[in-house]
Design a protein around this motif. Sequence first.
Motif, short mmCIF file in Angstrom:
data_model
loop_
_atom_site.label_atom_id
_atom_site.label_comp_id
_atom_site.label_asym_id
_atom_site.label_seq_id
_atom_site.Cartn_x
_atom_site.Cartn_y
_atom_site.Cartn_z
N GLY A 1 0.80 -1.22 0.00
CA GLY A 1 0.00 0.00 0.00
C GLY A 1 0.83 1.26 0.00
N VAL A 2 2.00 1.22 -0.68
CA VAL A 2 2.87 2.40 -0.76
C VAL A 2 3.09 2.76 -2.23
CG1 VAL A 2 4.02 1.81 1.40
CG2 VAL A 2 4.99 0.98 -0.76
N ARG A 3 3.75 3.88 -2.47
CA ARG A 3 4.02 4.32 -3.84
C ARG A 3 5.08 3.44 -4.51
NH1 ARG A 3 4.34 9.39 -1.37
NH2 ARG A 3 6.62 9.35 -1.69
N ASP A 4 4.96 3.27 -5.82
CA ASP A 4 5.98 2.56 -6.58
C ASP A 4 7.34 3.21 -6.35
OD1 ASP A 4 3.79 1.26 -7.54
OD2 ASP A 4 4.13 1.72 -9.66
N GLY A 5 8.35 2.38 -6.17
CA GLY A 5 9.70 2.90 -5.99
C GLY A 5 10.05 3.24 -4.56
N THR A 6 9.12 3.06 -3.62
CA THR A 6 9.43 3.30 -2.21
C THR A 6 10.59 2.41 -1.78
OG1 THR A 6 7.16 3.93 -1.67
CG2 THR A 6 8.53 3.19 0.16
N GLU A 7 11.56 2.97 -1.07
CA GLU A 7 12.71 2.18 -0.64
C GLU A 7 12.29 1.15 0.41
OE1 GLU A 7 17.19 3.40 0.19
OE2 GLU A 7 15.92 3.83 1.94
N MET A 8 12.71 -0.10 0.19
CA MET A 8 12.37 -1.18 1.11
C MET A 8 13.59 -2.08 1.26
SD MET A 8 8.44 -2.09 0.26
CE MET A 8 8.09 -2.06 1.99
N LEU A 9 13.58 -2.87 2.34
CA LEU A 9 14.62 -3.86 2.55
C LEU A 9 14.25 -5.13 1.79
CD1 LEU A 9 17.21 -4.82 4.12
CD2 LEU A 9 15.61 -5.82 5.78
N VAL A 10 15.21 -5.67 1.04
CA VAL A 10 14.95 -6.91 0.31
C VAL A 10 16.06 -7.90 0.59
CG1 VAL A 10 16.09 -6.03 -1.79
CG2 VAL A 10 14.48 -7.94 -1.96
N ARG A 11 15.67 -9.15 0.77
CA ARG A 11 16.60 -10.27 0.94
C ARG A 11 16.37 -11.21 -0.25
NH1 ARG A 11 18.78 -10.93 6.03
NH2 ARG A 11 18.99 -13.17 5.65
N ARG A 12 17.39 -11.36 -1.10
CA ARG A 12 17.27 -12.17 -2.31
C ARG A 12 17.96 -13.52 -2.15
NH1 ARG A 12 15.16 -9.37 -6.46
NH2 ARG A 12 15.18 -7.07 -6.35
N HIS A 13 17.36 -14.55 -2.74
CA HIS A 13 17.95 -15.88 -2.66
C HIS A 13 17.70 -16.65 -3.96
CE1 HIS A 13 13.74 -16.89 -1.57
NE2 HIS A 13 14.03 -18.02 -2.21
N ILE A 14 18.46 -17.71 -4.15
CA ILE A 14 18.17 -18.69 -5.19
C ILE A 14 18.03 -20.04 -4.53
CG2 ILE A 14 19.38 -17.41 -7.01
CD1 ILE A 14 21.72 -19.36 -6.70
N VAL A 15 17.31 -20.93 -5.19
CA VAL A 15 17.16 -22.31 -4.72
C VAL A 15 17.68 -23.23 -5.81
CG1 VAL A 15 15.55 -24.11 -3.99
CG2 VAL A 15 15.18 -21.74 -3.27
N ARG A 16 18.52 -24.18 -5.44
CA ARG A 16 19.13 -25.09 -6.39
C ARG A 16 18.84 -26.54 -6.05
NH1 ARG A 16 22.81 -23.56 -9.87
NH2 ARG A 16 23.78 -25.63 -9.82
N THR A 17 18.80 -27.37 -7.09
CA THR A 17 18.88 -28.82 -6.93
C THR A 17 20.31 -29.20 -7.31
OG1 THR A 17 18.16 -29.19 -9.21
CG2 THR A 17 16.45 -29.13 -7.51
N ASP B 1 21.46 -30.12 -10.11
CA ASP B 1 21.90 -29.79 -11.46
C ASP B 1 21.48 -28.42 -11.98
OD1 ASP B 1 19.24 -30.43 -11.53
OD2 ASP B 1 19.32 -31.46 -13.45
N ALA B 2 20.66 -27.67 -11.23
CA ALA B 2 20.18 -26.41 -11.80
C ALA B 2 19.60 -25.49 -10.73
CB ALA B 2 19.13 -26.67 -12.87
N THR B 3 19.49 -24.20 -11.09
CA THR B 3 18.74 -23.25 -10.27
C THR B 3 17.27 -23.39 -10.62
OG1 THR B 3 20.60 -21.70 -10.21
CG2 THR B 3 18.41 -20.81 -9.74
N VAL B 4 16.41 -23.59 -9.62
CA VAL B 4 15.00 -23.85 -9.88
C VAL B 4 14.10 -22.77 -9.30
CG1 VAL B 4 15.31 -26.34 -10.05
CG2 VAL B 4 14.81 -25.33 -7.82
N GLU B 5 14.66 -21.80 -8.58
CA GLU B 5 13.83 -20.73 -8.02
C GLU B 5 14.67 -19.48 -7.81
OE1 GLU B 5 11.21 -21.61 -4.64
OE2 GLU B 5 12.03 -19.83 -3.64
N LEU B 6 14.08 -18.34 -8.17
CA LEU B 6 14.60 -17.04 -7.79
C LEU B 6 13.63 -16.44 -6.79
CD1 LEU B 6 15.53 -15.59 -11.32
CD2 LEU B 6 16.97 -16.90 -9.76
N GLY B 7 14.13 -15.98 -5.65
CA GLY B 7 13.22 -15.49 -4.62
C GLY B 7 13.68 -14.17 -4.02
#
Length: 263
Positions: A124-140, A142-148
Motif C-alpha cells: 500500500g505504498v508508492r511505486d519505488g518506495t525504498e524497502m529492505l529486500v533479501r534475495r535468494h536462489i534455490v538449487r537442486t 543440477d540447476a537453479t530452480v527458483e529465484l526469490g
Amino acid sequence: MTINPGAAEFPHRQIATQLRERIRRGDWQPGERLPSIPAMAEMFGVAKQTVQRTVDQLRVEGVLITKPGSGTYVRGTRRRLNRLSRGRYGAHRGYHADLAARYRQQLVAVGREPAPAEVADAFGVRDGTEMLVRRHIVRTDDATVELGASWFRVAETSGTSLERAEAFGRPLYQEAEEALGKRYASATDTISARQPSRDEAEILQIRPDTPVLHLLHVAFDETRKPIEVAQATWPGPMTTLTEEYKIPAPVPTPDPGPGLALT
C-alpha cells in the motif's frame, strides 16, 4: 522413427512427440547429448529446418537445452515443487525436512532497493518506495530452480538482524517474527505466468521465450497489516505445483417434516 506426411499434424510436432516418448522411456538420459540436427533430419527424412523447429519447441517446453558449440542435450526430469507458500511455515511452523533435503537455498543479496509495482501495491505504498529486500536462489543438484526475494518495510527492519547479509539457522519468517515483534497470522498467494526478464532467463538457464511461473506471497499480522511480501519465480515447463487439502463432508439436508415442502 518415421513421420506421416499425410497426417494433419505438422511434421515437426510429430517428431517432437516421438522424441518426448524416447526421453520418457529412458532412451536418452538427463544430460545426454542428442544426435546432431543433420543426423536427425536424415533419420526422419525431413529438412534440417523441420528438425530445428522441433528442437526449438522442446527447448521452450524445457525438455531440451542447447549448449552453443556443443550440441543439444536432454535437460532433465520435471521438478515437482509439492507445496505453495504455506509449505514454508511447515506443520509445526518450521521447515519440512524433505524440502531441505531436496533443495538448497542460497542467500545472494541483502539491501535497500526501490519496491517494484506489485510489491508496492501489496504494502500500500508508492511505486519505488525504498524497502529492505533479501534475495535468494534455490538449487537442486543440477540447476537453479527458483529465484526469490522477501521485502520488508525499512522503518520496521532498521537496526534488526534482517538487515544482516547472513543466512539464519531457521525459517526467515521466524527470524522476522522475533525481530519485528509481530506474528504471521495469515497470508495470500497469487500465481501467474509470464515471460522472464533477461536476468531471470540467464540464471534459470532457459530461453527468453520460455514462460515462468511467478508467485506473489503476502504475509499479514493479526491486524491484516502486511509484514512481508515475498516473490518466487520458477521455470514454468519444468515446474509443477501440487496442493493437497481435505474436502469438507456434505452437510446433511434438514428433514422438512410432515406436510412441509422444500422450495
